[in-house]
Design an enzyme around this catalytic site. Sequence first.
Site, PDB file in Angstrom:
ATOM      1  CG  HIS A  61      -0.422   0.279   2.480  1.00 58.36           C
ATOM      2  ND1 HIS A  61      -0.299   1.404   3.009  1.00 58.36           N
ATOM      3  CD2 HIS A  61      -0.065  -0.713   3.598  1.00 58.36           C
ATOM      4  CE1 HIS A  61       0.071   1.439   4.110  1.00 58.36           C
ATOM      5  NE2 HIS A  61       0.280   0.251   4.683  1.00 58.36           N
ATOM      6  CG  ASP A 173       2.413   1.365   8.102  1.00 51.94           C
ATOM      7  OD1 ASP A 173       2.048   0.923   6.792  1.00 51.94           O
ATOM      8  OD2 ASP A 173       1.305   1.338   9.067  1.00 51.94           O
ATOM      9  CD  GLU A 202      -3.277  -1.058   4.974  1.00 48.62           C
ATOM     10  OE1 GLU A 202      -3.091  -2.046   5.669  1.00 48.62           O
ATOM     11  OE2 GLU A 202      -2.982   0.131   5.525  1.00 48.62           O
ATOM     12  CD  GLU A 203      -2.178   2.821   7.135  1.00 47.52           C
ATOM     13  OE1 GLU A 203      -2.897   2.331   8.146  1.00 47.52           O
ATOM     14  OE2 GLU A 203      -0.749   2.839   7.086  1.00 47.52           O
ATOM     15  CG  ASP A 225       1.834  -3.204   5.642  1.00 47.70           C
ATOM     16  OD1 ASP A 225       2.335  -2.041   5.897  1.00 47.70           O
ATOM     17  OD2 ASP A 225       0.707  -3.129   5.348  1.00 47.70           O
ATOM     18  CG  HIS A 316      -0.127   4.017  12.324  1.00 50.59           C
ATOM     19  ND1 HIS A 316      -1.455   3.939  12.106  1.00 50.59           N
ATOM     20  CD2 HIS A 316       0.320   3.568  11.214  1.00 50.59           C
ATOM     21  CE1 HIS A 316      -1.754   3.164  11.026  1.00 50.59           C
ATOM     22  NE2 HIS A 316      -0.543   2.750  10.672  1.00 50.59           N
TER      23      HIS A 316
END
Length: 347
Positions: A61, A173, A202-203, A225, A316
């Site tokens: 992603h 990420d 994706e998130e 990922d 994140h």
Amino acid sequence: MFELIKKLSNAFGVSGYEEEVKEIIKAEVEKYVDEIKTDALGNLICIRNGKDRRKLMIAAHMDEIGFVVKSIDEKGFIRVAPIGGWFSQIALAQRVVIYGKSRIYGVLGCKPPHLMKDEERRKVIEISDMFVDVGATSKEDVLKMGIDVGSPVAIDRQVIELSNGRITGKAFDNRVGVAVMIEALKRTQSDATIFAVATVQEEVGLKGAKTSAYSLEPDAAIAVDSCVAADFPGSETAHMDIKLGKGAVITVIDASGRGLIVSPLVLRWLKETAEKYNIPYQLEVAEGGTTDASAINLTKQGIPAGVISVPARYIHSPVEVVDLKDVESATNLIARALETSKSYILP
Ligand code: ZN
């Protein structure tokens, strides 16, 4: 590899607004594939035709968590809504960029401690109480900059090197995963047809993986990922044995099985490949978080899918940390797995 990660990570690509990242990937893979196309959702699908009948998908992603402009007040302060999984304390006092037609830099401002009451200082400030200051003096001023409700807002943070081959930046990420996918595609000698897909959104619900897997119908898929490393102070209680520098992570189960339960065949394929080529790896059973592989796995009659991750600290956040040794392990494992797939997928 470091230069490629730097370029990808420094770029802005909040879920749904991934264009800038897409252009970088296109330029990188052009020479290594037969066809590049974008589907209606925005996924970048890079196809390398193979000599045998197997079709393998690698999905990485390209979106990152961020914000979107929600409202602009008369004084020119901008309220934002989160896109993706934020811990609000992380967002505060960050430098951001509102992008689109142009790049407008700003800050997520905050009241200084001088103006806070004691109990206020102990409280977590919600994103809904934060605002972006772009230096504007009025609402008209903001609008004239090309900013409007719906404009995407990304964290602005440049990648730098730490010690021991470790690096830090925002959106590792999953720009690190994207870099791994690109590099694996360049290195592999696989005879299979390869779909290298940079997925969108994706998130916010594995969206790009759903539509791309549906249209491509691969015989098997690997999602690339980043995953949570649990090797820093405070992470002991997670009882996870994932460490930086110990190799690529092969997922066994994520989200306690509600996300993905990797099939024994796929697990054997990835583990035996790592062992055959002496590639360091770690196994992951996770209770939270999932990846594109979960969506691919449930496409049509079911597609065998696995996950290879690069472990990351402080995931994140704008200061994610990865070890370049793990990036290398993940890249080699994918490149070699595409080759050894012959013995496992449609043998
Ligand atoms: Zn991710």
